[in-house]
Write a protein that holds these residues in place. Structure first.
Motif, PDB file in Angstrom:
ATOM      1  N   GLU A 234      64.415  40.606  52.277  1.00  0.00           N
ATOM      2  CA  GLU A 234      63.413  39.815  52.967  1.00  0.00           C
ATOM      3  C   GLU A 234      62.946  38.660  52.086  1.00  0.00           C
ATOM      4  OE1 GLU A 234      60.187  41.230  56.284  1.00  0.00           O
ATOM      5  OE2 GLU A 234      60.114  42.159  54.314  1.00  0.00           O
ATOM      6  N   ILE A 235      62.990  37.450  52.624  1.00  0.00           N
ATOM      7  CA  ILE A 235      62.516  36.266  51.912  1.00  0.00           C
ATOM      8  C   ILE A 235      61.383  35.666  52.731  1.00  0.00           C
ATOM      9  CG2 ILE A 235      63.126  34.012  50.961  1.00  0.00           C
ATOM     10  CD1 ILE A 235      66.050  34.949  50.916  1.00  0.00           C
ATOM     11  N   LYS A 236      60.172  35.696  52.186  1.00  0.00           N
ATOM     12  CA  LYS A 236      59.000  35.237  52.924  1.00  0.00           C
ATOM     13  C   LYS A 236      58.368  34.026  52.239  1.00  0.00           C
ATOM     14  CE  LYS A 236      57.591  39.722  54.859  1.00  0.00           C
ATOM     15  NZ  LYS A 236      56.477  40.698  54.948  1.00  0.00           N
ATOM     16  N   LEU A 237      57.834  33.130  53.066  1.00  0.00           N
ATOM     17  CA  LEU A 237      57.152  31.954  52.541  1.00  0.00           C
ATOM     18  C   LEU A 237      55.963  32.354  51.673  1.00  0.00           C
ATOM     19  CD1 LEU A 237      56.625  28.907  52.364  1.00  0.00           C
ATOM     20  CD2 LEU A 237      55.368  29.075  54.522  1.00  0.00           C
ATOM     21  N   GLU A 238      55.210  33.371  52.080  1.00  0.00           N
ATOM     22  CA  GLU A 238      54.028  33.760  51.314  1.00  0.00           C
ATOM     23  C   GLU A 238      54.400  34.209  49.901  1.00  0.00           C
ATOM     24  OE1 GLU A 238      51.963  37.344  52.538  1.00  0.00           O
ATOM     25  OE2 GLU A 238      53.666  37.918  53.783  1.00  0.00           O
ATOM     26  N   ASP A 239      55.599  34.776  49.726  1.00  0.00           N
ATOM     27  CA  ASP A 239      56.050  35.177  48.392  1.00  0.00           C
ATOM     28  C   ASP A 239      56.495  33.965  47.579  1.00  0.00           C
ATOM     29  OD1 ASP A 239      55.587  37.873  48.955  1.00  0.00           O
ATOM     30  OD2 ASP A 239      57.593  38.129  49.814  1.00  0.00           O
ATOM     31  N   ILE A 240      57.313  33.102  48.215  1.00  0.00           N
ATOM     32  CA  ILE A 240      57.815  31.912  47.526  1.00  0.00           C
ATOM     33  C   ILE A 240      56.665  31.019  47.064  1.00  0.00           C
ATOM     34  CG2 ILE A 240      59.222  29.822  47.780  1.00  0.00           C
ATOM     35  CD1 ILE A 240      60.881  31.330  49.856  1.00  0.00           C
ATOM     36  N   ALA A 241      55.641  30.913  47.933  1.00  0.00           N
ATOM     37  CA  ALA A 241      54.538  29.976  47.669  1.00  0.00           C
ATOM     38  C   ALA A 241      53.352  30.612  46.957  1.00  0.00           C
ATOM     39  CB  ALA A 241      54.070  29.375  48.994  1.00  0.00           C
ATOM     40  N   ARG A 242      53.472  31.861  46.534  1.00  0.00           N
ATOM     41  CA  ARG A 242      52.319  32.593  45.990  1.00  0.00           C
ATOM     42  C   ARG A 242      51.678  31.889  44.796  1.00  0.00           C
ATOM     43  NH1 ARG A 242      54.333  37.873  45.262  1.00  0.00           N
ATOM     44  NH2 ARG A 242      53.846  38.136  47.472  1.00  0.00           N
ATOM     45  N   TYR A 243      52.488  31.250  43.965  1.00  0.00           N
ATOM     46  CA  TYR A 243      51.964  30.619  42.750  1.00  0.00           C
ATOM     47  C   TYR A 243      51.969  29.092  42.847  1.00  0.00           C
ATOM     48  CZ  TYR A 243      52.466  35.352  41.030  1.00  0.00           C
ATOM     49  OH  TYR A 243      52.369  36.724  40.879  1.00  0.00           O
ATOM     50  N   ILE A 244      52.012  28.592  44.083  1.00  0.00           N
ATOM     51  CA  ILE A 244      51.951  27.142  44.318  1.00  0.00           C
ATOM     52  C   ILE A 244      50.644  26.845  45.046  1.00  0.00           C
ATOM     53  CG2 ILE A 244      53.067  25.149  45.391  1.00  0.00           C
ATOM     54  CD1 ILE A 244      55.708  26.727  45.292  1.00  0.00           C
ATOM     55  N   PRO A 245      49.663  26.227  44.402  1.00  0.00           N
ATOM     56  CA  PRO A 245      48.330  26.049  44.998  1.00  0.00           C
ATOM     57  C   PRO A 245      48.215  24.852  45.947  1.00  0.00           C
ATOM     58  CG  PRO A 245      48.329  25.173  42.790  1.00  0.00           C
ATOM     59  CD  PRO A 245      49.704  25.749  43.014  1.00  0.00           C
ATOM     60  N   TYR A 246      49.229  24.626  46.713  1.00  0.00           N
ATOM     61  CA  TYR A 246      49.216  23.566  47.718  1.00  0.00           C
ATOM     62  C   TYR A 246      49.707  24.143  49.044  1.00  0.00           C
ATOM     63  CZ  TYR A 246      49.117  20.486  43.622  1.00  0.00           C
ATOM     64  OH  TYR A 246      48.782  19.886  42.447  1.00  0.00           O
ATOM     65  N   GLU A 247      49.445  23.429  50.118  1.00  0.00           N
ATOM     66  CA  GLU A 247      50.014  23.830  51.401  1.00  0.00           C
ATOM     67  C   GLU A 247      51.539  23.794  51.286  1.00  0.00           C
ATOM     68  OE1 GLU A 247      50.402  22.314  56.052  1.00  0.00           O
ATOM     69  OE2 GLU A 247      49.018  21.290  54.680  1.00  0.00           O
ATOM     70  N   CYS A 248      52.185  24.850  51.730  1.00  0.00           N
ATOM     71  CA  CYS A 248      53.644  24.928  51.637  1.00  0.00           C
ATOM     72  C   CYS A 248      54.270  25.179  53.013  1.00  0.00           C
ATOM     73  CB  CYS A 248      54.069  26.052  50.690  1.00  0.00           C
ATOM     74  SG  CYS A 248      53.619  25.793  48.970  1.00  0.00           S
ATOM     75  N   THR A 249      55.443  24.618  53.201  1.00  0.00           N
ATOM     76  CA  THR A 249      56.213  24.859  54.421  1.00  0.00           C
ATOM     77  C   THR A 249      57.619  25.292  54.028  1.00  0.00           C
ATOM     78  OG1 THR A 249      56.906  22.533  54.532  1.00  0.00           O
ATOM     79  CG2 THR A 249      54.918  23.160  55.764  1.00  0.00           C
ATOM     80  N   LEU A 250      58.297  25.940  54.966  1.00  0.00           N
ATOM     81  CA  LEU A 250      59.645  26.443  54.729  1.00  0.00           C
ATOM     82  C   LEU A 250      60.582  25.859  55.776  1.00  0.00           C
ATOM     83  CD1 LEU A 250      61.181  28.527  52.902  1.00  0.00           C
ATOM     84  CD2 LEU A 250      60.699  30.239  54.666  1.00  0.00           C
ATOM     85  N   GLU A 251      61.768  25.389  55.342  1.00  0.00           N
ATOM     86  CA  GLU A 251      62.702  24.749  56.273  1.00  0.00           C
ATOM     87  C   GLU A 251      64.143  25.025  55.867  1.00  0.00           C
ATOM     88  OE1 GLU A 251      63.841  23.689  59.302  1.00  0.00           O
ATOM     89  OE2 GLU A 251      61.859  22.710  59.311  1.00  0.00           O
ATOM     90  N   HIS A 252      65.010  25.156  56.854  1.00  0.00           N
ATOM     91  CA  HIS A 252      66.451  25.272  56.634  1.00  0.00           C
ATOM     92  C   HIS A 252      66.932  24.001  55.943  1.00  0.00           C
ATOM     93  CE1 HIS A 252      70.726  25.478  57.476  1.00  0.00           C
ATOM     94  NE2 HIS A 252      70.607  26.676  58.022  1.00  0.00           N
ATOM     95  N   ASP A 253      67.818  24.129  54.951  1.00  0.00           N
ATOM     96  CA  ASP A 253      68.218  22.962  54.151  1.00  0.00           C
ATOM     97  C   ASP A 253      68.852  21.856  54.987  1.00  0.00           C
ATOM     98  OD1 ASP A 253      70.492  24.574  54.573  1.00  0.00           O
ATOM     99  OD2 ASP A 253      71.434  23.962  52.708  1.00  0.00           O
ATOM    100  N   SER A 254      69.677  22.215  55.959  1.00  0.00           N
ATOM    101  CA  SER A 254      70.344  21.169  56.745  1.00  0.00           C
ATOM    102  C   SER A 254      69.369  20.454  57.667  1.00  0.00           C
ATOM    103  CB  SER A 254      71.509  21.753  57.545  1.00  0.00           C
ATOM    104  OG  SER A 254      71.082  22.795  58.379  1.00  0.00           O
TER     105      SER A 254
END
Length: 379
Positions: A174-194
């Motif tokens: 499982e890959i979740k945005l909340e995990d990826i962005a946990r240590y980034i103190p800005y609004e974060c979004t997740l998108e497919h690379d293409s």
């Protein structure tokens, strides 16, 4: 007299945006030109210019040549007033790009680190993003947000990766945005690379309808309809990398055989050549190496066949983006167009094929653009 239905505050907000927008689009403009283009009174224009300048969105940059009267001041937006950051996560590294309000890349970095769904990886990612952000602007309020492009299909709510086999080896990870962005103190979004690469091409070339083929280590693609990247109901729109181009052909990582990715992805192409780098391969090809020319022609043939299949369903031009895009020549484009036109159904059609921008880093650049677009529309 019929009322417009708008309050005084709403009218002021609209006028302010119109003034900023005309400055943004013209790059440099005088107060008199703004009034003329918007058919707006000079007093209203002056008030809005004062407000925008006080807020730090615009600045006076000099004077135009006199045409007989008083010299007009040139006005521009402060293009570095805000910045957005894009991160492109790959299996063995991630790319960082910072873009200003015109979408210009103002800083870039590459960090070699293997992807993993561990706390340590997410801490390292957050630390690198923060160091990168601080090197751009010491004021955290000037960073609009961090877009994260990843090799995987994103859930409709944008909160997780629902297919990320390229990064995590298995669909069960499982890959979740909340995990990826946990240590980034800005609004974060997740998108497919293409799809993120699609944002970059839409921003730069503003196509109405187009199909973007991302020739990175793994192949990707994005469909553009009416100037917007199309995601589809399952976020899988335009994934032609798994279209079969050679029945019973090479095995693809998806489990099927003959997929376009198995032939035209940069990693797949690297397996076909004897050189250790693309630079060496194309240098030898351009110096008359017949074997390399044959290998490249085969690549172009398969890509041409894919473009034919794409245009059977979606009648549009093609933008080739990504790592291999920079190696395409005008002669290669003509070669592909000739092969496509040899098909009777396409003999009378014109399919424009153009080369995209930003190379391998297109996803890192494009994933930052939604933050810029949202801000521009709000001023």
């Amino acid at each position: 007299m019929k009322k417009s239905g708008l309050t005084t505050m709403e009218v002021k907000k609209i006028n302010r945006h119109r003034v900023y927008d005309v400055i943004y689009k013209n790059k440099s403009i005088s107060k008199q030109e703004i009034a003329y283009k918007l058919t707006m009174g000079l007093t209203t224009v002056t008030q809005n210019l004062k407000s925008l300048e006080e807020d730090g969105w615009i600045c006076k940059t000099g004077y135009y040549e006199s045409t007989g009267g008083r010299k007009a001041q040139s006005i521009e937006i402060v293009k570095n007033a805000r910045t957005a950051i894009g991160v492109f996560i790959l299996k063995h590294k991630f790319l960082l790009r910072a873009v200003n309000l015109y979408g210009e890349v103002i800083k870039k970095s590459e960090v070699k680190i293997d992807f993993d769904t561990t706390e340590e990886y997410y801490k390292n990612l957050g630390r690198e993003v923060m160091m990168f952000a601080n090197s751009i602007d010491s004021n955290p309020e000037h960073i609009l947000g961090v877009g994260i492009a990843i090799q995987g299909i994103i859930s409709p709510d944008g909160k997780s990766v629902i297919y990320g086999k390229l990064l995590a080896h298995t669909d069960s990870t499982e890959i979740k945005l909340e995990d990826i962005a946990r240590y980034i103190p800005y609004e974060c979004t997740l998108e497919h690379d293409s799809k993120a690469a699609g944002f970059a091409e839409v921003w730069k070339t503003k196509p109405q309808d187009a199909f973007i083929i991302l020739t990175n280590k793994n192949l990707g693609s994005a469909l553009v309809i009416n100037g917007e990247v199309h995601h589809g109901k399952s976020m899988c729109s335009g994934t032609v990398e798994h279209m079969c181009v050679r029945p019973n052909g090479k095995k693809c990582y998806c489990g099927n055989s003959g997929c376009l990715d198995a032939y035209c992805a940069a990693d797949s192409f690297m397996e076909q050549i004897k050189e250790d780098s693309f630079d060496d391969f194309f240098e030898n090809k351009n110096n008359g190496d017949k074997e390399n020319q044959e290998i490249w022609n085969n690549y172009l043939d398969i890509m041409s066949d894919a473009i034919i299949n794409i245009n059977t369903v979606f009648d549009s031009d093609i933008i080739i983006s990504g790592l291999l895009a920079s190696y395409f020549t005008d002669e290669d484009i003509l070669y592909m167009q000739k092969r496509i036109s040899n098909s009777l159904f396409y003999s009378k059609r014109v399919i424009n094929i153009t080369i995209g921008h930003h190379g391998e880093s297109a996803p890192a650049v494009g994933v930052a653009f939604p933050f810029i677009k949202r801000l521009i529309e709000s001023i």
